[in-house]
Design an enzyme around this catalytic site. Structure first.
Site, PDB file in Angstrom:
ATOM      1  N   ALA A  33       0.822  -1.223   0.000  1.00  0.00           N
ATOM      2  CA  ALA A  33       0.000   0.000   0.000  1.00  0.00           C
ATOM      3  C   ALA A  33       0.854   1.270   0.000  1.00  0.00           C
ATOM      4  O   ALA A  33       0.377   2.345  -0.352  1.00  0.00           O
ATOM      5  CB  ALA A  33      -0.924   0.002   1.215  1.00  0.00           C
ATOM      6  N   GLY A 134     -17.456 -12.993  -1.998  1.00  0.00           N
ATOM      7  CA  GLY A 134     -16.502 -12.978  -0.878  1.00  0.00           C
ATOM      8  C   GLY A 134     -15.065 -12.742  -1.283  1.00  0.00           C
ATOM      9  O   GLY A 134     -14.699 -11.653  -1.715  1.00  0.00           O
ATOM     10  N   LYS A 205     -26.129 -10.005  -5.461  1.00  0.00           N
ATOM     11  CA  LYS A 205     -24.782 -10.038  -6.070  1.00  0.00           C
ATOM     12  C   LYS A 205     -24.870  -9.953  -7.604  1.00  0.00           C
ATOM     13  O   LYS A 205     -24.071  -9.260  -8.236  1.00  0.00           O
ATOM     14  CB  LYS A 205     -24.065 -11.311  -5.632  1.00  0.00           C
ATOM     15  CG  LYS A 205     -23.801 -11.358  -4.117  1.00  0.00           C
ATOM     16  CD  LYS A 205     -23.424 -12.764  -3.659  1.00  0.00           C
ATOM     17  CE  LYS A 205     -23.215 -12.827  -2.154  1.00  0.00           C
ATOM     18  NZ  LYS A 205     -23.132 -14.205  -1.647  1.00  0.00           N
TER      19      LYS A 205
HETATM   20  P1  NDP Z   1     -22.072 -10.354  11.786  1.00  0.00           P
HETATM   21  O1  NDP Z   1     -23.485 -10.398  12.217  1.00  0.00           O
HETATM   22  O2  NDP Z   1     -21.172 -11.456  12.163  1.00  0.00           O
HETATM   23  O3  NDP Z   1     -21.397  -8.992  12.305  1.00  0.00           O
HETATM   24  C1  NDP Z   1     -22.079  -7.769  12.354  1.00  0.00           C
HETATM   25  C2  NDP Z   1     -21.574  -7.029  13.586  1.00  0.00           C
HETATM   26  O4  NDP Z   1     -22.112  -5.716  13.582  1.00  0.00           O
HETATM   27  C3  NDP Z   1     -21.989  -7.695  14.904  1.00  0.00           C
HETATM   28  O5  NDP Z   1     -20.877  -7.774  15.764  1.00  0.00           O
HETATM   29  C4  NDP Z   1     -23.064  -6.735  15.434  1.00  0.00           C
HETATM   30  O6  NDP Z   1     -23.131  -6.712  16.839  1.00  0.00           O
HETATM   31  C5  NDP Z   1     -22.544  -5.420  14.911  1.00  0.00           C
HETATM   32  N1  NDP Z   1     -23.575  -4.384  14.867  1.00  0.00           N
HETATM   33  C6  NDP Z   1     -24.897  -4.505  14.636  1.00  0.00           C
HETATM   34  N2  NDP Z   1     -25.490  -3.296  14.673  1.00  0.00           N
HETATM   35  C7  NDP Z   1     -24.525  -2.399  14.937  1.00  0.00           C
HETATM   36  C8  NDP Z   1     -24.494  -0.996  15.130  1.00  0.00           C
HETATM   37  N3  NDP Z   1     -25.602  -0.254  15.024  1.00  0.00           N
HETATM   38  N4  NDP Z   1     -23.317  -0.390  15.411  1.00  0.00           N
HETATM   39  C9  NDP Z   1     -22.199  -1.128  15.503  1.00  0.00           C
HETATM   40  N5  NDP Z   1     -22.142  -2.472  15.348  1.00  0.00           N
HETATM   41  C10 NDP Z   1     -23.297  -3.084  15.071  1.00  0.00           C
HETATM   42  O7  NDP Z   1     -22.082 -10.145  10.206  1.00  0.00           O
HETATM   43  P2  NDP Z   1     -20.975 -10.589   9.160  1.00  0.00           P
HETATM   44  O8  NDP Z   1     -19.639 -10.182   9.623  1.00  0.00           O
HETATM   45  O9  NDP Z   1     -21.213 -11.987   8.761  1.00  0.00           O
HETATM   46  O10 NDP Z   1     -21.411  -9.714   7.891  1.00  0.00           O
HETATM   47  C11 NDP Z   1     -21.091  -8.346   7.789  1.00  0.00           C
HETATM   48  C12 NDP Z   1     -21.398  -7.886   6.368  1.00  0.00           C
HETATM   49  O11 NDP Z   1     -20.595  -8.613   5.475  1.00  0.00           O
HETATM   50  C13 NDP Z   1     -22.842  -8.115   5.928  1.00  0.00           C
HETATM   51  O12 NDP Z   1     -23.243  -7.064   5.079  1.00  0.00           O
HETATM   52  C14 NDP Z   1     -22.753  -9.420   5.137  1.00  0.00           C
HETATM   53  O13 NDP Z   1     -23.765  -9.545   4.168  1.00  0.00           O
HETATM   54  C15 NDP Z   1     -21.411  -9.252   4.486  1.00  0.00           C
HETATM   55  N6  NDP Z   1     -20.773 -10.470   4.075  1.00  0.00           N
HETATM   56  C16 NDP Z   1     -20.603 -11.478   4.983  1.00  0.00           C
HETATM   57  C17 NDP Z   1     -19.953 -12.629   4.624  1.00  0.00           C
HETATM   58  C18 NDP Z   1     -19.717 -13.732   5.596  1.00  0.00           C
HETATM   59  O14 NDP Z   1     -19.069 -14.720   5.234  1.00  0.00           O
HETATM   60  N7  NDP Z   1     -20.161 -13.625   6.834  1.00  0.00           N
HETATM   61  C19 NDP Z   1     -19.449 -12.814   3.253  1.00  0.00           C
HETATM   62  C20 NDP Z   1     -19.634 -11.675   2.390  1.00  0.00           C
HETATM   63  C21 NDP Z   1     -20.291 -10.557   2.795  1.00  0.00           C
HETATM   64  P3  NDP Z   1     -24.121  -7.746  17.588  1.00  0.00           P
HETATM   65  O15 NDP Z   1     -23.645  -9.114  17.210  1.00  0.00           O
HETATM   66  O16 NDP Z   1     -23.913  -7.442  19.020  1.00  0.00           O
HETATM   67  O17 NDP Z   1     -25.488  -7.452  17.077  1.00  0.00           O
HETATM   68  N1  HSE Z   2     -24.848 -16.237   2.835  1.00  0.00           N
HETATM   69  C1  HSE Z   2     -23.848 -16.029   1.859  1.00  0.00           C
HETATM   70  C2  HSE Z   2     -23.515 -17.357   1.169  1.00  0.00           C
HETATM   71  C3  HSE Z   2     -22.628 -15.412   2.509  1.00  0.00           C
HETATM   72  O1  HSE Z   2     -23.999 -18.405   1.600  1.00  0.00           O
HETATM   73  O2  HSE Z   2     -22.784 -17.356   0.186  1.00  0.00           O
HETATM   74  C4  HSE Z   2     -21.748 -14.701   1.553  1.00  0.00           C
HETATM   75  O3  HSE Z   2     -22.328 -13.620   0.949  1.00  0.00           O
END
Ligand code: NDP
Ligand code: HSE
Length: 436
Positions: A33, A134, A205
């Site tokens: 970077a 992803g 997607k």
């Molecule tokens: P998670 O639910 O694991 O994480 C979301 C986090 O955000 C939690 O820790 C939650 O806290 C926190 N949160 C919720 N509301 C708030 C707020 N108002 N302020 C601050 N923090 C908050 O989700 P993922 O990590 O799985 O997914 C995150 C994003 O990535 C999503 O948009 C998902 O679609 C995308 N994504 C996910 C993939 C995956 O493999 N998981 C793959 C590709 C994309 P708490 O748990 O206490 O509610």
């Molecule tokens: N729910 C999604 C999947 C996570 O199964 O591929 C990644 O976007």
């Protein structure tokens, strides 16, 4: 040079992966970077859990707006998910002049037009490599690597949960409901798996890829969305006998009269590489006029695979954020003044081939009445398979593969066939793509 400072909103699955990979590979990332990338502030509802991940050296707050308001922060990563608070926070970060990285495909597919317009007006970047497939760098490939091409079509396995379910249904001969429970037990499918199994996640997607490929705005509301909940093990078996696998594909294709944008179970020839993508893996085929067919394969979800894409965006922004906004890669590959208003076609106008399964009375003339209806609707048959009836059985399965036709025509033929008294159950119809 001082490290660029990043604020992280939401430290769940992807957020924790992002923090860990950035810390583990910080030297290499700095070398690439040109300066360090430091997560300087984290917001999460569960502050204690967040502190357990990042330790004492990073400030953790429960109010995401404090991160956005911090003048030291240059880049905000949104990893909360959903359309509600995430949308408000992304727009607030943009308004505050911060660059944004997000993995939130739902947000971009539905509200992308508003978000990209706000970012363009403010001269900031909204980067979203992790939002599609992803860890696979498909956004980079479409927007930059294939920039010489007129993209003809894209077809992708872009939901890992449903690909896992379909793989298990095929290899173990199990029905959908049984495999869904197993997927939930293994942690692939969420407690509420609706977005995955109903095709909504894949459609988010596909919508994003369609916009980048064809220079149109993101139009999730025009996408045809069909999941895998109605698929039966029998159809997976018949497809196999005919040399096909059934995959949930996100497809977007340029036609003379518009653009197809659809997600549905699809028969694809077993000898295509993408037909052999199994388990929770993702793969995307992109057909360009110059390059021909290209295939991108990898993990479409998971903590560190998705973090890989989030960090790639952070590195891009770190390299480019001082560049004149006019010289950056446009959000949707085309400059805003070069976007097109080519319409998304209705499903009646979509061209595809079909797999049909009819439960019919096993008697003379049945096949002929069905093929007559297809012929009268100008639908050409590619192959026919009839299950051998068991001794004394009065009905059988008739499987028909058609050549490409227009969906509206097929709907008319289906209604006529369904009305025959010799057709004993609702006809199963699955679309088929040769992907040649
Ligand atoms: P998670 O639910 O694991 O994480 C979301 C986090 O955000 C939690 O820790 C939650 O806290 C926190 N949160 C919720 N509301 C708030 C707020 N108002 N302020 C601050 N923090 C908050 O989700 P993922 O990590 O799985 O997914 C995150 C994003 O990535 C999503 O948009 C998902 O679609 C995308 N994504 C996910 C993939 C995956 O493999 N998981 C793959 C590709 C994309 P708490 O748990 O206490 O509610
Ligand atoms: N729910 C999604 C999947 C996570 O199964 O591929 C990644 O976007």
């Amino acid at each position: 040079m001082k490290a660029i400072k990043v604020g992280l909103l939401g430290i769940g699955t992807v957020g924790s992966g992002t923090f860990n990979v950035l810390r583990r590979n910080q030297e290499e990332i700095r070398g690439r970077a040109g300066r360090g990338i430091e997560i300087a502030m984290v917001a999460d509802l569960d502050v204690a859990r967040a502190k357990g991940i990042v330790g004492d050296s990073v400030e953790v707050v429960d109010d995401a707006r404090k991160v956005i308001a911090n003048p030291e922060i240059d880049i905000v990563i949104e990893l909360i998910g959903g359309y509600g608070v995430a949308k408000a926070l992304v727009l607030e970060a943009i308004a505050a002049g911060k660059h944004v990285v997000t993995a939130n495909k739902a947000l971009l597919a539905v509200h992308g037009t508003e978000i990209f317009a706000a970012a363009h007006a403010k001269g900031v970047i909204v980067a979203f490599e992790a939002a599609v497939a992803g860890g696979i760098p498909i956004i980079k490939a479409l927007r930059e690597g294939l920039t010489a091409n007129r993209i003809e079509w894209i077809a992708g396995i872009i939901n890992g949960t449903t690909n896992f379910i379909l793989s298990e249904m095929r290899s173990k001969g199990l029905d959908f409901g049984v495999v869904l429970k197993e997927a939930q037990r293994l942690g692939y499918a969420e407690a509420d798996p609706t977005f995955d199994i109903e095709g909504v996640d894949a459609a988010h997607k596909a919508t994003i890829m369609s916009a980048i490929a064809f220079g149109i705005s993101v139009q999730f509301d025009k996408a045809h969305v069909e999941g895998i909940t109605k698929l039966q093990a029998a159809d997976i078996k018949y497809a196999e006998q005919l040399g096909y696998r059934i995959k949930l594909l996100g497809i977007t294709r340029r036609r003379d009269n518009g653009i197809e944008l659809r997600v549905h179970p699809t028969l694809i020839p077993t000898n295509r590489l993408i037909a052999n993508v199994e388990g929770a893996m993702n793969a995307v085929v992109v057909q360009g006029d110059a390059v021909g067919s290209t295939l991108y394969y990898g993990k479409g979800a998971g903590s560190e695979p998705t973090a890989s894409a989030v960090i790639a965006d952070l590195v891009d922004i770190t390299r480019l954020h001082t560049a004149d906004p006019e010289h950056r890669v446009p959000h949707l590959a085309f400059r805003p003044d070069a976007m097109s208003d080519t319409p998304i076609l209705s499903m009646d106008e979509v061209q595809t081939a079909f797999y049909l399964r009819l439960c019919v009375a096993d008697q003379a003339g049945v096949l002929s009445s069905i093929t007559t209806i297809l012929a009268e609707n100008d639908i050409s048959i590619d192959a026919v398979l009839q299950r051998e009836s068991a001794e004394g059985e009065k009905q059988t399965d008739l499987i028909i593969l058609t050549h490409d036709t227009v969906e509206g025509r097929m709907n008319k033929a289906l209604a006529q066939m369904q009305a025959l008294t010799t057709v004993l159950a609702p006809i199963v119809r699955i679309r088929k793509e040769e992907l040649a």
